[in-house]
Design a protein around this motif. Structure first.
Motif, PDB file in Angstrom:
ATOM      1  N   THR A  50      -1.312  -6.447   2.377  1.00  0.00           N
ATOM      2  CA  THR A  50      -1.906  -5.106   2.448  1.00  0.00           C
ATOM      3  C   THR A  50      -3.265  -5.090   1.765  1.00  0.00           C
ATOM      4  OG1 THR A  50       0.300  -4.157   2.461  1.00  0.00           O
ATOM      5  CG2 THR A  50      -1.504  -2.683   1.916  1.00  0.00           C
ATOM      6  N   THR A  61      -5.771   0.718  -0.007  1.00  0.00           N
ATOM      7  CA  THR A  61      -4.480   0.117   0.339  1.00  0.00           C
ATOM      8  C   THR A  61      -3.503   1.183   0.837  1.00  0.00           C
ATOM      9  OG1 THR A  61      -3.818   0.231  -1.974  1.00  0.00           O
ATOM     10  CG2 THR A  61      -4.651  -1.887  -1.204  1.00  0.00           C
ATOM     11  N   SER A  62      -3.642   2.423   0.345  1.00  0.00           N
ATOM     12  CA  SER A  62      -2.744   3.478   0.825  1.00  0.00           C
ATOM     13  C   SER A  62      -3.019   3.800   2.297  1.00  0.00           C
ATOM     14  CB  SER A  62      -2.838   4.728  -0.043  1.00  0.00           C
ATOM     15  OG  SER A  62      -4.100   5.332   0.075  1.00  0.00           O
ATOM     16  N   SER A  65      -1.382   1.069   4.182  1.00  0.00           N
ATOM     17  CA  SER A  65       0.082   1.251   4.136  1.00  0.00           C
ATOM     18  C   SER A  65       0.545   2.278   5.162  1.00  0.00           C
ATOM     19  CB  SER A  65       0.529   1.665   2.740  1.00  0.00           C
ATOM     20  OG  SER A  65       0.382   0.599   1.846  1.00  0.00           O
ATOM     21  N   ASN A  69       3.010   1.453   8.163  1.00  0.00           N
ATOM     22  CA  ASN A  69       4.266   2.189   8.368  1.00  0.00           C
ATOM     23  C   ASN A  69       4.447   2.560   9.831  1.00  0.00           C
ATOM     24  OD1 ASN A  69       4.983   2.073   5.651  1.00  0.00           O
ATOM     25  ND2 ASN A  69       4.127   4.095   5.182  1.00  0.00           N
ATOM     26  N   ARG A  79       7.707  -6.644   7.579  1.00  0.00           N
ATOM     27  CA  ARG A  79       7.330  -6.924   6.196  1.00  0.00           C
ATOM     28  C   ARG A  79       8.455  -7.727   5.535  1.00  0.00           C
ATOM     29  NH1 ARG A  79       4.374  -1.371   4.118  1.00  0.00           N
ATOM     30  NH2 ARG A  79       4.428  -0.373   6.127  1.00  0.00           N
TER      31      ARG A  79
END
Length: 142
Positions: A50, A61-62, A65, A69, A79
């Motif tokens: 990530t 990074t969020s 993410s 997702n 993952r």
């Protein structure tokens, strides 16, 4: 005089891209956004964390993410915990992503046959030479 030809080239290039997209639209996977495809491409080339994805794309990074997702929900990405470093999550393309790239490669081959394949060898050489020259000009400015 040059401006006229440059404008004509830009219009023709755009029209060709639109016509190709329209002709093969039903064969494209419209389930993915451009950013999602970019992430899959990066994972395909070996970017498996990530943090590395965030660094490559210059985003948080969020944000990565959230995209991961969605890709995981759609079954394009898997993952795993790195057995050598249990704090690290490793990303891998799922079978659906591998099939997406196989289909994309087949589609590109078909487009190449139906479009570029209709040019003569000499025309292909000229086009490759001109595109190579343009790439060199662009790279000089970098």
């Amino acid at each position: 005089m040059k401006d006229h030809y440059i404008k004509q080239i830009n219009v023709l290039r755009n029209e060709i891209n639109i016509q190709i997209a329209n002709k093969f639209e039903d064969r494209l996977d419209n389930e993915l956004t451009t950013k999602q495809v970019l992430i899959l491409e990066l994972i395909r080339t070996g970017v498996t964390s990530t943090k590395d994805l965030a660094d490559k794309l210059n985003v948080s990074t969020s944000a990565i993410s959230q995209l991961l997702n969605k890709l995981e929900d759609k079954r394009y990405v898997e993952r795993f915990i790195n057995p050598k470093n249990r704090r690290e999550i490793v990303l891998k393309l799922a079978d659906k992503a591998n099939q997406y790239f196989n289909d994309l490669d087949s589609l590109k081959d078909e487009i190449n046959r139906e479009v570029y394949g209709k040019l003569s060898l000499e025309e292909l050489k000229q086009l490759a030479s001109i595109l190579g020259k343009l790439q060199g000009i662009v790279n000089e400015g970098s």
